[in-house]
Design a protein around this motif. Structure first.
Motif, short mmCIF file in Angstrom:
data_model
loop_
_atom_site.label_atom_id
_atom_site.label_comp_id
_atom_site.label_asym_id
_atom_site.label_seq_id
_atom_site.Cartn_x
_atom_site.Cartn_y
_atom_site.Cartn_z
N VAL A 137 0.88 -1.16 0.00
CA VAL A 137 0.00 0.00 0.00
C VAL A 137 0.92 1.22 0.00
CG1 VAL A 137 -1.84 1.23 1.21
CG2 VAL A 137 -1.69 -1.26 1.41
N VAL A 138 0.67 2.14 -0.90
CA VAL A 138 1.46 3.37 -0.95
C VAL A 138 0.61 4.48 -0.33
CG1 VAL A 138 2.72 4.99 -2.42
CG2 VAL A 138 2.55 2.57 -3.08
N VAL A 139 1.15 5.12 0.70
CA VAL A 139 0.41 6.21 1.35
C VAL A 139 1.21 7.50 1.20
CG1 VAL A 139 -0.66 4.64 3.02
CG2 VAL A 139 1.42 5.89 3.66
N GLU A 140 0.53 8.61 1.40
CA GLU A 140 1.24 9.89 1.29
C GLU A 140 2.24 10.02 2.44
OE1 GLU A 140 -1.58 13.06 1.55
OE2 GLU A 140 -2.12 12.57 3.62
N GLN A 141 3.32 10.76 2.19
CA GLN A 141 4.33 10.96 3.23
C GLN A 141 3.69 11.62 4.44
OE1 GLN A 141 6.84 10.68 4.94
NE2 GLN A 141 8.57 10.06 3.68
N PHE A 142 4.05 11.12 5.62
CA PHE A 142 3.50 11.73 6.85
C PHE A 142 4.63 12.12 7.79
CE2 PHE A 142 3.20 7.07 6.94
CZ PHE A 142 3.93 6.73 8.06
N GLY A 143 5.80 12.42 7.18
CA GLY A 143 6.94 12.88 7.99
C GLY A 143 7.86 11.76 8.41
N TYR A 157 6.98 -4.24 6.39
CA TYR A 157 7.92 -3.11 6.33
C TYR A 157 7.21 -1.81 6.04
CZ TYR A 157 7.62 -4.66 1.45
OH TYR A 157 7.15 -5.08 0.23
N VAL A 158 7.83 -0.74 6.51
CA VAL A 158 7.35 0.61 6.27
C VAL A 158 8.57 1.39 5.79
CG1 VAL A 158 6.10 2.57 7.24
CG2 VAL A 158 5.81 0.32 8.27
N VAL A 159 8.56 1.77 4.51
CA VAL A 159 9.77 2.35 3.92
C VAL A 159 9.44 3.74 3.34
CG1 VAL A 159 11.57 2.05 2.18
CG2 VAL A 159 10.68 0.05 3.38
N PRO A 160 10.12 4.77 3.86
CA PRO A 160 9.83 6.12 3.36
C PRO A 160 10.42 6.37 1.98
CG PRO A 160 11.58 6.20 5.02
CD PRO A 160 11.14 4.77 4.92
N ARG A 161 9.65 7.04 1.15
CA ARG A 161 10.16 7.59 -0.11
C ARG A 161 10.14 9.11 0.04
NH1 ARG A 161 7.37 4.43 -5.17
NH2 ARG A 161 8.44 2.44 -4.93
N GLU A 162 10.37 9.81 -1.05
CA GLU A 162 10.40 11.28 -0.94
C GLU A 162 9.01 11.83 -0.61
OE1 GLU A 162 13.39 13.02 -1.09
OE2 GLU A 162 14.11 10.95 -1.06
N HIS A 163 8.00 11.44 -1.42
CA HIS A 163 6.67 12.02 -1.24
C HIS A 163 5.64 11.00 -0.75
CE1 HIS A 163 8.43 15.36 -3.26
NE2 HIS A 163 8.70 14.62 -4.33
N VAL A 182 -2.53 6.36 -1.44
CA VAL A 182 -2.28 6.83 -2.81
C VAL A 182 -2.52 5.70 -3.80
CG1 VAL A 182 -0.51 7.75 -4.37
CG2 VAL A 182 -0.57 8.50 -1.97
N ALA A 183 -2.11 4.47 -3.43
CA ALA A 183 -2.27 3.35 -4.38
C ALA A 183 -2.12 2.02 -3.66
CB ALA A 183 -1.22 3.46 -5.48
#
Ligand SMILES: Cc1cc2nc3c(=O)[nH]c(=O)nc-3n(C[C@H](O)[C@H](O)[C@H](O)COP(=O)(O)OP(=O)(O)OC[C@H]3O[C@@H](n4cnc5c(N)ncnc54)[C@H](O)[C@@H]3O)c2cc1C
Length: 317
Positions: free
Chosen positions: A188-194, A207-213, A264-265
């Protein structure tokens, strides 16, 4: 100048193409799916050797790739690669894998919450595939390589030059290799939350992996499962597991933000799993073919190391 046709435009095909161009080859990439449509685009794209063999070659390819990602992160901010810290929690203490010697700032955690029995922190490259694959594609064009959409029923048979087969799961058809099988992964792709750090429980895997946005929340590893349709129930389970993991890695505020983050997706990728990565050369009807496929859950992790070996094979011939 060696003329090379690369089949496949995932992270493996693009990395091979870039290194071949840098080595002075003329390179044309043919692919059914363009970079943003590939399994590679779904990847969480964290450097972490997972579901790939054989161990000795994986170790060497991973180490080489790690160093190349460190260079990219330092020299090309626009590539979407960052060295990110994070926490891994384990339900079974299997000891330290050899590749831990390659990561940065490794530290063992002495105190881990139940049901975990061990944990560690380290810093490792993470690529935002939404930025990194376009960057690789841009590099390809910058070096005068070409990329053409083409679904092939068989490997090309040029009059001269070499074919590099980076077709991933497509090698079942193109190399008649039934040992490559899908290992389905849903995220699941979610919006960045910091979020700046990754969290991982590799036993499920979660896993929870941050991307840029955005943030990638995963995952699943379903053997021989071909469906690319996201399953709503699975997605709900992924978000619950990720929430628990963030709580246990000591990030309750992040766990709370994840609960409220906009989705997001929902995405699915079929990892090209094989008993061992195939990286070798054969001559098919008089044409030199270098195969490079079957990277399982480690395509990003192994990409530059494999690309380097592909160049050696192509150029040595
Ligand atoms: C949910 C998920 C999370 C992941 N997380 C990570 C991670 O954190 N770290 C990591 O290292 N790896 C991760 N992976 C694994 C990684 O994504 C794969 O190992 C990698 O994408 C394989 O790359 P590839 O280029 O070989 O294949 P692909 O990306 O599948 O590309 C194959 C290319 O070959 C082309 N092709 C195939 N057949 C044909 C044909 N007949 N004609 C023309 N072209 C053809 C395709 O169109 C495509 O362009 C993850 C995978 C998933 C699904």
């Amino acid at each position: 100048m060696e003329r090379v046709i690369v089949v496949g435009a995932g992270v493996i095909g693009l990395s091979c193409a870039v290194r071949l161009l840098e080595a002075g080859c003329e390179v044309h990439v043919l692919a059914r799916d363009l970079p943003d449509e590939t399994t590679s685009a779904v990847s969480a794209a964290m450097w972490y050797p997972y579901r790939a063999a054989p161990p000795d070659r994986v170790r060497a390819w991973a180490r080489r790739s790690f160093l190349d990602y460190v260079d990219i992160a330092a020299q090309h901010e626009e590539a979407g690669v960052r060295l990110r810290s994070g926490t891994e929690l384990m339900r079974v203490d299997t000891g330290n894998p050899e590749w831990l010697a390659d990561v940065l700032e490794y530290a063992r955690l002495d105190d881990v919450p139940e049901p975990y029995v061990a944990g560690r922190r380290f810093r490792t490259p993470v690529a935002d595939m939404g930025i990194y694959l376009p960057w690789l594609r841009h590099r390809l064009h910058e070096l005068s390589g070409t990329l053409t959409r083409m679904a092939l029923a068989q490997l090309p048979a040029p009059q001269d030059g070499v074919v590099v087969d980076t077709s991933g799961l497509g090698a079942r058809l193109l190399a008649a290799d039934a040992t490559v099988r899908p290992l389905r992964g849903q995220v699941v792709v979610v919006e960045q939350f910091g979020l700046t750090e990754w969290s991982l429980d590799d036993s499920v895997p979660t896993y929870v992996v941050p991307r840029e946005h955005t943030v990638v929340v995963g995952g699943t590893a379903e053997e021989d499962e071909w469906s690319v349709q996201p399953d709503a129930e699975l997605s709900a389970g992924l978000l619950d597991r990720a929430h628990d993991l963030l709580l246990r890695t000591g990030a309750p505020a992040m766990a709370d933000r994840l609960r409220r983050a906009r989705i997001v997706a929902h995405r699915v990728g079929l990892r090209p799993e094989r008993p061992s990565v195939r990286l070798d050369e054969e001559v098919v009807d008089g044409v030199r073919v270098v195969h490079c496929y079957g990277h399982g859950g480690s395509g990003m992790t192994l990409s530059w190391g494999c690309a380097s070996d592909v160049v050696d094979l192509v150029v040595a011939g």
